[in-house]
Design an enzyme around this catalytic site. Structure first.
Site, short mmCIF file in Angstrom:
data_model
loop_
_atom_site.label_atom_id
_atom_site.label_comp_id
_atom_site.label_asym_id
_atom_site.label_seq_id
_atom_site.Cartn_x
_atom_site.Cartn_y
_atom_site.Cartn_z
N ASP A 58 0.87 -1.17 0.00
CA ASP A 58 0.00 0.00 0.00
C ASP A 58 0.91 1.22 0.00
O ASP A 58 1.79 1.34 0.85
CB ASP A 58 -0.86 -0.03 1.28
N ASP A 114 -3.09 4.66 -2.33
CA ASP A 114 -4.17 5.12 -1.46
C ASP A 114 -4.69 6.50 -1.89
O ASP A 114 -3.90 7.38 -2.25
CB ASP A 114 -3.61 5.20 -0.03
N GLU A 132 -6.59 3.46 -5.80
CA GLU A 132 -7.83 3.48 -5.03
C GLU A 132 -8.64 4.69 -5.50
O GLU A 132 -8.25 5.83 -5.25
CB GLU A 132 -7.56 3.60 -3.53
N ASP A 158 -12.71 -0.80 4.04
CA ASP A 158 -13.42 0.47 4.25
C ASP A 158 -14.94 0.34 4.10
O ASP A 158 -15.65 1.34 4.23
CB ASP A 158 -12.94 1.53 3.24
#
Ligand code: GLC
Length: 531
Positions: free
Chosen positions: A100, A202, A265, A327
């Site tokens: 990530d 991200d 993302e 999430d």
């Protein structure tokens, strides 16, 4: 012509939330040594790559999405040595490790920010987004934080505000500054050199904000239950045209190494999402497609979604699908345990790269967390609306032992009460379990390229049945999914239905001869190998 596909096109990705996967040292939080211990399981499942949510040093204000050092490992998770061991152990099993990358913001304790806030004259002042108060005082404009409240935080010592798209503990970097760009590309190179197969980037849509700092307009469709952030349309803070220029630069870094992948993302409508493929070779390989998470579970709506997505993809754009993540509520909680099996078949038979969220493969559902045990800062900032993400982040359920075999200590979030039946060890013994279904689907997908890289053609919606065809080099499959609890009859229009059942979500019809029409039980999905 023989077409070749990259691993990130034909393979599947398994998403590990590291705090909750496996704790090797009894502190109640998962770690890298724990992941290594469970790598044989991941390999057995049949996935090709593992994406791990952040494992870097962090004060954990947002559980690792507030990074205070991009090129080290948080001691809670282990050390760089453990990371190298993980990469080696993964490679031995031909698994890839995807990290990530959190470029939009650092922790407020990152040395860059500590310097930046030390004075207006500091050389790193312009590494973050600092701004004078509005003429009459107060924040520079109306921009809101995703996690509640203003996106501007007052800094008394230097008399300016700084911008944070998320928590005030997560100041946004200034990506218009070439020094920031270079420093962050160096971070990417650091991990690429260490053998990572790429990054999930991200909060990509947040990277650049309007230079003129224009106010975001009100959202006419706002419902208070969505949380205060949605009261405005974030048109000046997200998805700015210049974000694509940064993506192109990231892509150049990635492309200087062989066979790496750039995943973004991006919570965006389809027409904007596909812009992130860029022109050929300048965008993300996989702009994450979250629309299965966001679309109501209804055959017509899902069919329309697939059609819209397939139609919007640029010629060079490779599709991908995500069913759950850290999430959002888990699929089993969104559609119920019976339909979660149908959803698994959908995810693993659509054209494009599937991403599986850890625990979905055993049917884990959200765990409701009593307020006194809440961990997620979003829940604490905006309580009572169900925005908190703890329920989908609970520990992996490995076996029937204490704490489901996740930890010998006290787990950081409670285990699901149902773990004595919903766990890896029990489901491995049961040939009809959710885990058995996932593994069979992944194996079938590996054995039959039609199901991974093959062409996709809709075969219509009838009642609650969604159907489509996948085809590659003469192998043809019909996938028919009953999205309801009631039995359904299905006869595809314009197609001679003749073949054998390859896999049912009930794992019991294999080899059955099928012709003319199909009867699907309630909650049944069926893959038919056509003659
Ligand atoms: C992304 C992450 C989320 C995190 C946020 C801020 O949306 O997936 O978990 O809280 O970015 O970094």
């Amino acid at each position: 012509m023989i077409e070749t596909y990259f691993w990130w096109q034909s393979g599947s990705i398994y998403h590990i939330y590291p705090r909750s996967f496996m704790d090797s040292n009894g502190d109640g939080v998962g770690d890298l040594a724990g992941i290594i211990e469970r790598l044989d399981y991941v390999d057995w499942l049949g996935v090709d790559a593992v994406w791990i949510s952040p494992i870097f040093p962090s004060p954990m204000a947002d559980f690792g999405y507030d990074v205070s050092d991009y090129t080290a490992i948080h001691p809670l998770f282990g050390s760089l040595h453990d990371f190298d061991r993980l990469v080696a152990a993964a490679h031995k099993r031909r698994l890839k490790i995807i990290l990530d990358f959190v470029p939009n913001h650092t922790s407020q304790l990152h040395p860059w920010f500590v310097e930046s806030r030390s004075s207006c004259a500091n050389a790193r002042r312009n590494w973050y987004i600092w701004c004078d108060p509005a003429p009459g005082g107060g924040p520079p404009n109306n921009w809101l934080s995703v996690f509640g409240g203003s996106a501007w935080e007052w800094d008394e010592a230097t008399g300016q505000y700084y911008y944070h798209a998320y928590l005030k503990e997560q100041p946004d970097l200034n990506w218009r500054n070439p020094e920031v760009q270079e420093a962050m590309f160096d971070v990417m190179r650091f991990w690429l050199e260490r053998g990572v197969a790429g990054f999930r980037v991200d909060a990509l849509r947040q990277l650049i904000k309007d230079e003129q700092l224009r106010d975001n307009p009100p959202n006419p469709a706002y419902r208070p239950d969505q949380g205060p952030y949605h009261s405005l349309l974030p048109i000046y803070t997200t998805d700015r045209p210049e974000v694509l220029e940064i993506v192109a630069m990231m892509r150049r870094v990635i492309d200087s190494y062989a066979e790496r992948v750039l995943i973004g993302e991006l919570y965006l409508p389809i027409e904007r999402l596909v812009a992130y493929y860029g022109s050929d070779g300048t965008g993300c390989h996989l702009p994450f497609n979250f629309h299965l998470i966001l679309t109501p579970w209804d055959a017509r709506r899902i069919a329309a979604l697939i059609d819209a997505y397939e139609a919007a993809l640029p010629a060079h754009g490779w599709p991908n699908w995500v069913l759950s993540n850290h999430d959002n509520p888990r699929i089993a909680s969104r559609v119920g345990p019976a339909q979660a099996r149908v959803a698994a078949m959908l995810l693993l038979t659509l054209r494009g790269t599937p991403t599986i969220y850890y625990g979905d493969e055993i049917g884990m559902h959200d765990v409701s967390i009593p307020p006194e045990l809440a961990q997620d800062p979003w829940e604490k900032n905006v309580p009572g609306l169900g925005l908190g993400r703890d329920p989908e982040r609970t520990p992996m359920q490995w076996d029937t032992g204490p704490n489901a075999g996740f930890t010998a200590g006290t787990p950081w979030l409670p285990l699901a009460a149902g773990y004595p039946t919903v766990n890896v060890a029990t489901e491995r013994e049961d040939p009809t379990s959710m885990l058995a279904l996932y593994r069979r689907l992944i194996m079938l997908r590996r054995a039959e390229p039609a199901l991974s890289v093959g062409s996709y053609r809709p075969a219509g919606v009838s009642g609650d049945v969604l159907a489509y065809l996948r085809e590659h080099e003469g192998r043809r499959f019909l996938v028919a999914l009953n999205l309801s609890h009631a039995p359904q009859q299905f006869a595809p229009g314009g197609l001679r239905l003749h073949g054998r059942a390859a896999l049912s979500t009930f794992l019991d019809r294999e080899g059955e001869h099928v012709s003319d029409s199909l009867v699907l039980r309630g909650d049944e999905g069926l893959i038919v190998a056509l003659d």
